[in-house]
Design an enzyme around this catalytic site. Structure first.
Site, PDB file in Angstrom:
ATOM      1  N   GLY A  11      41.945 -36.985 -26.338  1.00 58.43           N
ATOM      2  CA  GLY A  11      41.701 -37.328 -24.853  1.00 58.43           C
ATOM      3  C   GLY A  11      41.541 -38.682 -24.099  1.00 58.43           C
ATOM      4  CG  PHE A  12      41.238 -41.590 -20.498  1.00 51.96           C
ATOM      5  CD1 PHE A  12      41.523 -42.761 -20.231  1.00 51.96           C
ATOM      6  CD2 PHE A  12      39.770 -41.279 -19.332  1.00 51.96           C
ATOM      7  CE1 PHE A  12      41.047 -43.578 -20.357  1.00 51.96           C
ATOM      8  CE2 PHE A  12      39.264 -42.291 -18.258  1.00 51.96           C
ATOM      9  CZ  PHE A  12      40.104 -43.637 -18.660  1.00 51.96           C
ATOM     10  CG  ASN A  33      41.312 -26.749 -27.544  1.00 50.81           C
ATOM     11  OD1 ASN A  33      41.273 -28.287 -27.004  1.00 50.81           O
ATOM     12  ND2 ASN A  33      40.619 -26.135 -27.160  1.00 50.81           N
ATOM     13  CG  ASP A  57      38.564 -23.706 -30.044  1.00 48.09           C
ATOM     14  OD1 ASP A  57      37.807 -24.254 -29.753  1.00 48.09           O
ATOM     15  OD2 ASP A  57      38.608 -22.384 -28.936  1.00 48.09           O
ATOM     16  N   GLY A 103      25.862 -29.681 -36.012  1.00 49.67           N
ATOM     17  CA  GLY A 103      26.062 -28.546 -37.824  1.00 49.67           C
ATOM     18  C   GLY A 103      26.539 -29.753 -38.559  1.00 49.67           C
ATOM     19  CB  ALA A 115      30.868 -37.232 -24.662  1.00 47.78           C
ATOM     20  CE1 TYR A 146      32.264 -32.495 -17.883  1.00 42.27           C
ATOM     21  CE2 TYR A 146      31.053 -33.443 -16.695  1.00 42.27           C
ATOM     22  CZ  TYR A 146      31.485 -33.352 -17.500  1.00 42.27           C
ATOM     23  OH  TYR A 146      32.500 -34.931 -18.162  1.00 42.27           O
ATOM     24  CE  LYS A 150      30.285 -33.235 -21.068  1.00 47.43           C
ATOM     25  NZ  LYS A 150      30.603 -34.088 -22.696  1.00 47.43           N
ATOM     26  CB  THR A 176      35.209 -43.853 -17.469  1.00 45.63           C
ATOM     27  OG1 THR A 176      34.085 -43.426 -17.938  1.00 45.63           O
ATOM     28  CG2 THR A 176      36.207 -44.110 -18.258  1.00 45.63           C
TER      29      THR A 176
END
Ligand code: UDP
Length: 314
Positions: A11-12, A33, A57, A103, A115, A146, A150, A176
């Site tokens: 990802g970014f 994934n 995944d 885990g 994150a 979301y 989180k 960001t």
């Protein structure tokens, strides 16, 4: 030399973390994934023998052989448009994926940095946001998938610390930007930049009076790296306190890209936070960190990246 796993490594932010840790001489395993991640973000790392990539995944199971010293859990759709399109995947990776990552950290005796996000503060009633604020989140609104994932992530992380003694860290990441943001992820930076570079209308949602505070990715990565190697357990805001309205931000991007675009107003998405600015007192005190890259410098680098992606000259 440590052995480090990055979930969401294609990802970014994940890809910048992989690059940083390889540069620091560590061995890095990226897991992704590729739902919103992109192999292109890490293509240049494949020639490094200290780098490996697993397409998995993480909501199912994370299988990694050998020891791990650190895990950075960055897998998740991260733009409001993505989590509207992928609500269940967003909830699953924040909950089930976090459970699997914790885990794995327990099994390997690794420090894990998760994150988290400024979205845990929702549409904040306290400004700027400091870590002691509990937030103002609508659990049943479109962004709830979301925000609540989180928030669950943070609760699960603290439970693993308290119950299993796992060495955990929580970064609350604010807006960001930088190279490798997805062109069509719907967030304000790629939207405005691509619109400006194509001389298309700049789509300001609402009246543009809502505020955000933008941090360049290299500054963020430095803050996250310091947090990982610290022994801080409680959440730490990582972001740039340089706050501005979205309208000011649109004007800045038009000016910096030399665009002929006009501003076009569109409806404000539901539950769009009115203000957002990190209080980084804690990051300064605990990590000795604060952003170094000016907005003009960071935006110029990001505009160059999108120019190249769009095949625009200059
Ligand atoms: N926004 C906008 N035009 C766009 C995309 C976003 O005005 O084309 C606004 C959005 O409504 C929000 C801010 O820019 O107020 C930042 O949006 P983004 O999707 O980047 O992330 P958020 O900070 O809301 O998570």
């Amino acid at each position: 030399m440590s052995r480090i796993l990055v979930t969401g490594g294609a990802g970014f932010i994940g890809s910048h973390l992989c690059e940083r840790f390889l540069g620091d001489g560590h061995e890095v395993i990226a897991v992704d994934n590729l739902l919103t991640g992109d192999r292109d973000n890490i293509a240049h790392l494949f020639e490094n023998p200290a780098f490996s990539f697993l397409q998995q995944d993480i909501t199912n199971y994370i299988y990694v052989s050998g020891p791990l010293d650190a895990i950075l859990h960055f897998a998740s759709p991260a733009s409001p448009v993505d989590y509207l399109e992928l609500p269940i995947q967003t909830l699953k990776v924040g909950s089930l994926g976090t459970h699997k990552a914790l885990g794995l950290a327990k099994e390997k005796g690794a420090r894990i940095l998760v994150a988290s996000t400024s979205e845990v503060y929702g549409d904040p009633l306290v400004h700027p946001q400091e870590e002691s604020y509990w937030g103002n989140v609508n659990p049943v609104g479109p962004r709830g998938v979301y925000d609540e994932a989180k928030r669950f992530m943070e609760a699960m992380t603290m439970a693993y610390r308290r119950s299993h003694g796992v060495n955990t860290a929580i970064a609350r990441i604010f807006n960001t930007y930088g190279p490798r943001m997805r062109m069509r992820d719907g967030r304000v930076v790629p939207n405005f930049m691509c619109q400006a570079l194509k001389d298309e209308p700049i789509t300001v949602y609402g009246d543009g009076s809502q505020t955000r505070s933008f941090c360049f990715v290299s500054d963020l990565v430095e803050g996250l790296t310091r947090l990982l190697w610290s022994d801080e357990a409680d959440p730490v805001n990582v972001g740039n306190p340089n706050e501005m309205t979205i309208l000011q931000f649109a004007e800045k991007i038009i000016a910096l890209s030399g665009s002929g675009s006009q501003i076009e107003y569109r409806p404000l998405p539901e539950d769009d936070p009115q203000v957002r600015q990190p209080d980084i007192t804690k990051a300064k005190a605990v990590l000795g960190w604060e952003p170094q890259v000016s907005l003009d410098e960071g935006l110029a680098k990001t505009i160059s990246y999108f120019k190249q992606k769009l095949g625009v000259a200059g």
